[in-house]
Design a protein around this motif. Structure first.
Motif, PDB file in Angstrom:
ATOM      1  N   LEU A  27       0.719  -1.062   0.131  1.00  0.00           N
ATOM      2  CA  LEU A  27      -0.192   0.013  -0.380  1.00  0.00           C
ATOM      3  C   LEU A  27       0.927   1.144  -0.126  1.00  0.00           C
ATOM      4  N   ARG A  28       1.828   1.293   0.876  1.00  0.00           N
ATOM      5  CA  ARG A  28       2.953   2.281   0.910  1.00  0.00           C
ATOM      6  C   ARG A  28       3.562   2.786  -0.459  1.00  0.00           C
ATOM      7  N   ARG A  29       3.877   1.686  -1.174  1.00  0.00           N
ATOM      8  CA  ARG A  29       4.641   1.647  -2.530  1.00  0.00           C
ATOM      9  C   ARG A  29       3.466   2.226  -3.652  1.00  0.00           C
ATOM     10  N   ALA A  30       2.193   1.670  -3.576  1.00  0.00           N
ATOM     11  CA  ALA A  30       1.008   2.191  -4.469  1.00  0.00           C
ATOM     12  C   ALA A  30       0.732   3.611  -4.083  1.00  0.00           C
ATOM     13  N   VAL A  31       0.781   3.927  -2.958  1.00  0.00           N
ATOM     14  CA  VAL A  31       0.549   5.537  -2.598  1.00  0.00           C
ATOM     15  C   VAL A  31       1.660   6.251  -2.928  1.00  0.00           C
ATOM     16  N   GLY A  32       2.971   5.778  -2.836  1.00  0.00           N
ATOM     17  CA  GLY A  32       4.016   6.657  -3.426  1.00  0.00           C
ATOM     18  C   GLY A  32       4.074   6.586  -4.819  1.00  0.00           C
ATOM     19  N   ALA A  33       3.739   5.583  -5.465  1.00  0.00           N
ATOM     20  CA  ALA A  33       3.563   5.752  -7.029  1.00  0.00           C
ATOM     21  C   ALA A  33       2.480   6.648  -7.669  1.00  0.00           C
ATOM     22  N   ALA A  34       1.380   6.498  -6.992  1.00  0.00           N
ATOM     23  CA  ALA A  34       0.023   7.306  -7.538  1.00  0.00           C
ATOM     24  C   ALA A  34      -0.766   7.881  -6.349  1.00  0.00           C
ATOM     25  N   PRO A  35      -0.168   8.743  -5.708  1.00  0.00           N
ATOM     26  CA  PRO A  35      -0.918   9.396  -4.620  1.00  0.00           C
ATOM     27  C   PRO A  35      -2.574   9.951  -4.658  1.00  0.00           C
ATOM     28  N   GLN A  36      -2.773  10.464  -5.817  1.00  0.00           N
ATOM     29  CA  GLN A  36      -3.946  10.850  -6.317  1.00  0.00           C
ATOM     30  C   GLN A  36      -4.974   9.672  -6.535  1.00  0.00           C
ATOM     31  N   ALA A  37      -4.549   8.507  -6.535  1.00  0.00           N
ATOM     32  CA  ALA A  37      -5.238   7.553  -7.182  1.00  0.00           C
ATOM     33  C   ALA A  37      -6.497   7.206  -6.239  1.00  0.00           C
ATOM     34  N   ASN A  38      -5.982   7.238  -4.865  1.00  0.00           N
ATOM     35  CA  ASN A  38      -6.912   6.933  -3.718  1.00  0.00           C
ATOM     36  C   ASN A  38      -6.606   7.907  -2.662  1.00  0.00           C
ATOM     37  N   PRO A  39      -7.389   9.085  -2.528  1.00  0.00           N
ATOM     38  CA  PRO A  39      -7.056   9.955  -1.426  1.00  0.00           C
ATOM     39  C   PRO A  39      -6.937   9.441  -0.055  1.00  0.00           C
ATOM     40  N   GLU A  40      -8.026   8.680   0.151  1.00  0.00           N
ATOM     41  CA  GLU A  40      -8.074   7.910   1.539  1.00  0.00           C
ATOM     42  C   GLU A  40      -7.170   6.978   1.677  1.00  0.00           C
ATOM     43  N   ALA A  41      -6.543   6.188   0.781  1.00  0.00           N
ATOM     44  CA  ALA A  41      -5.191   5.507   1.216  1.00  0.00           C
ATOM     45  C   ALA A  41      -4.031   6.290   1.424  1.00  0.00           C
ATOM     46  N   THR A  42      -3.899   7.362   0.566  1.00  0.00           N
ATOM     47  CA  THR A  42      -2.806   8.438   0.733  1.00  0.00           C
ATOM     48  C   THR A  42      -3.234   9.125   2.100  1.00  0.00           C
ATOM     49  N   SER A  43      -4.070   9.272   2.631  1.00  0.00           N
ATOM     50  CA  SER A  43      -4.422   9.918   4.079  1.00  0.00           C
ATOM     51  C   SER A  43      -3.850   8.800   5.188  1.00  0.00           C
ATOM     52  N   VAL A  44      -4.493   7.682   5.148  1.00  0.00           N
ATOM     53  CA  VAL A  44      -4.208   6.614   6.070  1.00  0.00           C
ATOM     54  C   VAL A  44      -2.718   6.323   5.921  1.00  0.00           C
ATOM     55  N   VAL A  45      -2.069   6.063   4.948  1.00  0.00           N
ATOM     56  CA  VAL A  45      -0.568   5.936   4.827  1.00  0.00           C
ATOM     57  C   VAL A  45       0.282   6.976   5.429  1.00  0.00           C
ATOM     58  N   HIS A  46      -0.402   8.232   5.080  1.00  0.00           N
ATOM     59  CA  HIS A  46       0.421   9.313   5.757  1.00  0.00           C
ATOM     60  C   HIS A  46       0.535   9.499   7.282  1.00  0.00           C
ATOM     61  N   TRP A  47      -0.847   9.177   7.764  1.00  0.00           N
ATOM     62  CA  TRP A  47      -1.041   9.102   9.104  1.00  0.00           C
ATOM     63  C   TRP A  47      -0.293   7.964   9.900  1.00  0.00           C
ATOM     64  N   HIS A  48      -0.326   6.759   9.389  1.00  0.00           N
ATOM     65  CA  HIS A  48       0.497   5.688   9.748  1.00  0.00           C
ATOM     66  C   HIS A  48       2.104   6.038   9.946  1.00  0.00           C
ATOM     67  N   GLY A  49       2.382   6.845   8.832  1.00  0.00           N
ATOM     68  CA  GLY A  49       3.955   7.240   8.962  1.00  0.00           C
ATOM     69  C   GLY A  49       3.977   7.974  10.124  1.00  0.00           C
ATOM     70  N   LEU A  50       2.991   8.971  10.304  1.00  0.00           N
ATOM     71  CA  LEU A  50       3.195   9.709  11.384  1.00  0.00           C
ATOM     72  C   LEU A  50       3.243   9.109  12.884  1.00  0.00           C
ATOM     73  N   LEU A  51       2.455   8.166  12.978  1.00  0.00           N
ATOM     74  CA  LEU A  51       2.288   7.152  13.811  1.00  0.00           C
ATOM     75  C   LEU A  51       3.365   6.453  14.336  1.00  0.00           C
ATOM     76  N   THR A  52       3.942   5.821  13.493  1.00  0.00           N
ATOM     77  CA  THR A  52       5.202   5.110  13.545  1.00  0.00           C
ATOM     78  C   THR A  52       6.316   5.874  13.890  1.00  0.00           C
ATOM     79  N   GLU A  53       6.323   7.356  13.557  1.00  0.00           N
ATOM     80  CA  GLU A  53       7.541   8.042  13.665  1.00  0.00           C
ATOM     81  C   GLU A  53       7.308   8.466  15.494  1.00  0.00           C
ATOM     82  N   ALA A  54       5.821   8.556  15.952  1.00  0.00           N
ATOM     83  CA  ALA A  54       5.763   8.908  17.189  1.00  0.00           C
ATOM     84  C   ALA A  54       5.821   7.610  18.050  1.00  0.00           C
ATOM     85  N   GLN A  55       5.635   6.301  17.730  1.00  0.00           N
ATOM     86  CA  GLN A  55       5.849   5.495  18.496  1.00  0.00           C
ATOM     87  C   GLN A  55       7.576   5.087  18.714  1.00  0.00           C
ATOM     88  N   GLY A  56       8.154   5.642  17.722  1.00  0.00           N
ATOM     89  CA  GLY A  56       9.682   5.399  17.667  1.00  0.00           C
ATOM     90  C   GLY A  56      10.199   6.563  18.899  1.00  0.00           C
TER      91      GLY A  56
END
Length: 151
Positions: A27-56
Motif C-alpha cells: 500500500l505504501r508503494r502504491a500510494v508513493g507511485a500514485a498518491p492521487q489515485a486513492n486520497p483515502e489510502a494516501t491519508s491513511v498511509v501518511h498518518w500511519h507514517g506519523l504514528l510509526t514516527e511517534a511510536q519510535g
C-alpha cells in the motif's frame, strides 16, 4: 511494554491491510507511485507514517527514562522528571495519531456519513439552511449625509 505497543501497532497495521486488501508495504508503494489515485489510502498511509514516527520517539524517551531510573535510586531529580514529562508528551502524541488513523479507517465515524457532513463534500450535496431565511432588510440611507463627502 514493547510487546503491548507491538500489538497495538500490529493491530492498526492489520486494520489498514484489511481495509485496503493488501499488505501495508504494498500500500505504501502504491500510494508513493500514485498518491492521487486513492486520497483515502494516501491519508491513511501518511498518518500511519506519523504514528510509526511517534511510536519510535516514545520508545526512545522510555529507554532514556528507564536508563536514568535504573542508575538513580530514590526521589526523582529534575532531569528524571523532565524525561518523565517527555514520555507523557510522547504518549499523548502517539495516542492522538492512533486516534486519527482509527478515525480514517472507520466508515461510520462522525462526519463521514450523510451529504455535506464533511468540509470536502461536493457543493451539490450540501443542503440549504434548516429554517427558511430571507436576506436582511438594509436601512434606508438615502439623504443621510456622509462626513467628508462632497456633493
Amino acid at each position: 511494554m514493547r510487546d503491548d505497543t507491538d500489538d497495538v501497532m500490529g493491530l492498526i497495521a492489520q486494520r489498514i491491510e484489511d481495509r485496503f486488501q493488501m499488505p501495508l508495504a504494498d500500500l505504501r508503494r502504491a500510494v508513493g507511485a500514485a498518491p492521487q489515485a486513492n486520497p483515502e489510502a494516501t491519508s491513511v498511509v501518511h498518518w500511519h507514517g506519523l504514528l510509526t514516527e511517534a511510536q519510535g520517539a516514545l520508545e526512545k524517551a522510555e529507554d532514556a527514562l528507564v536508563g536514568v531510573l535504573s542508575t538513580t535510586p530514590g526521589e526523582l531529580d529534575d532531569p528524571a522528571m523532565k524525561l518523565a514529562h517527555q514520555v507523557n508528551a510522547a504518549v499523548a502524541v502517539r495516542d492522538g495519531r492512533a486516534m486519527v488513523v482509527n478515525h480514517l479507517l472507520d466508515p461510520n465515524a462522525p462526519g463521514k456519513r450523510g451529504p455535506g457532513a464533511w468540509r470536502g463534500a461536493e457543493p451539490a450535496a450540501r443542503r440549504g439552511p434548516a429554517l427558511p431565511t430571507t436576506p436582511p432588510a438594509l436601512p434606508h440611507t438615502q439623504g443621510v449625509p456622509v462626513r467628508g463627502a462632497t456633493r
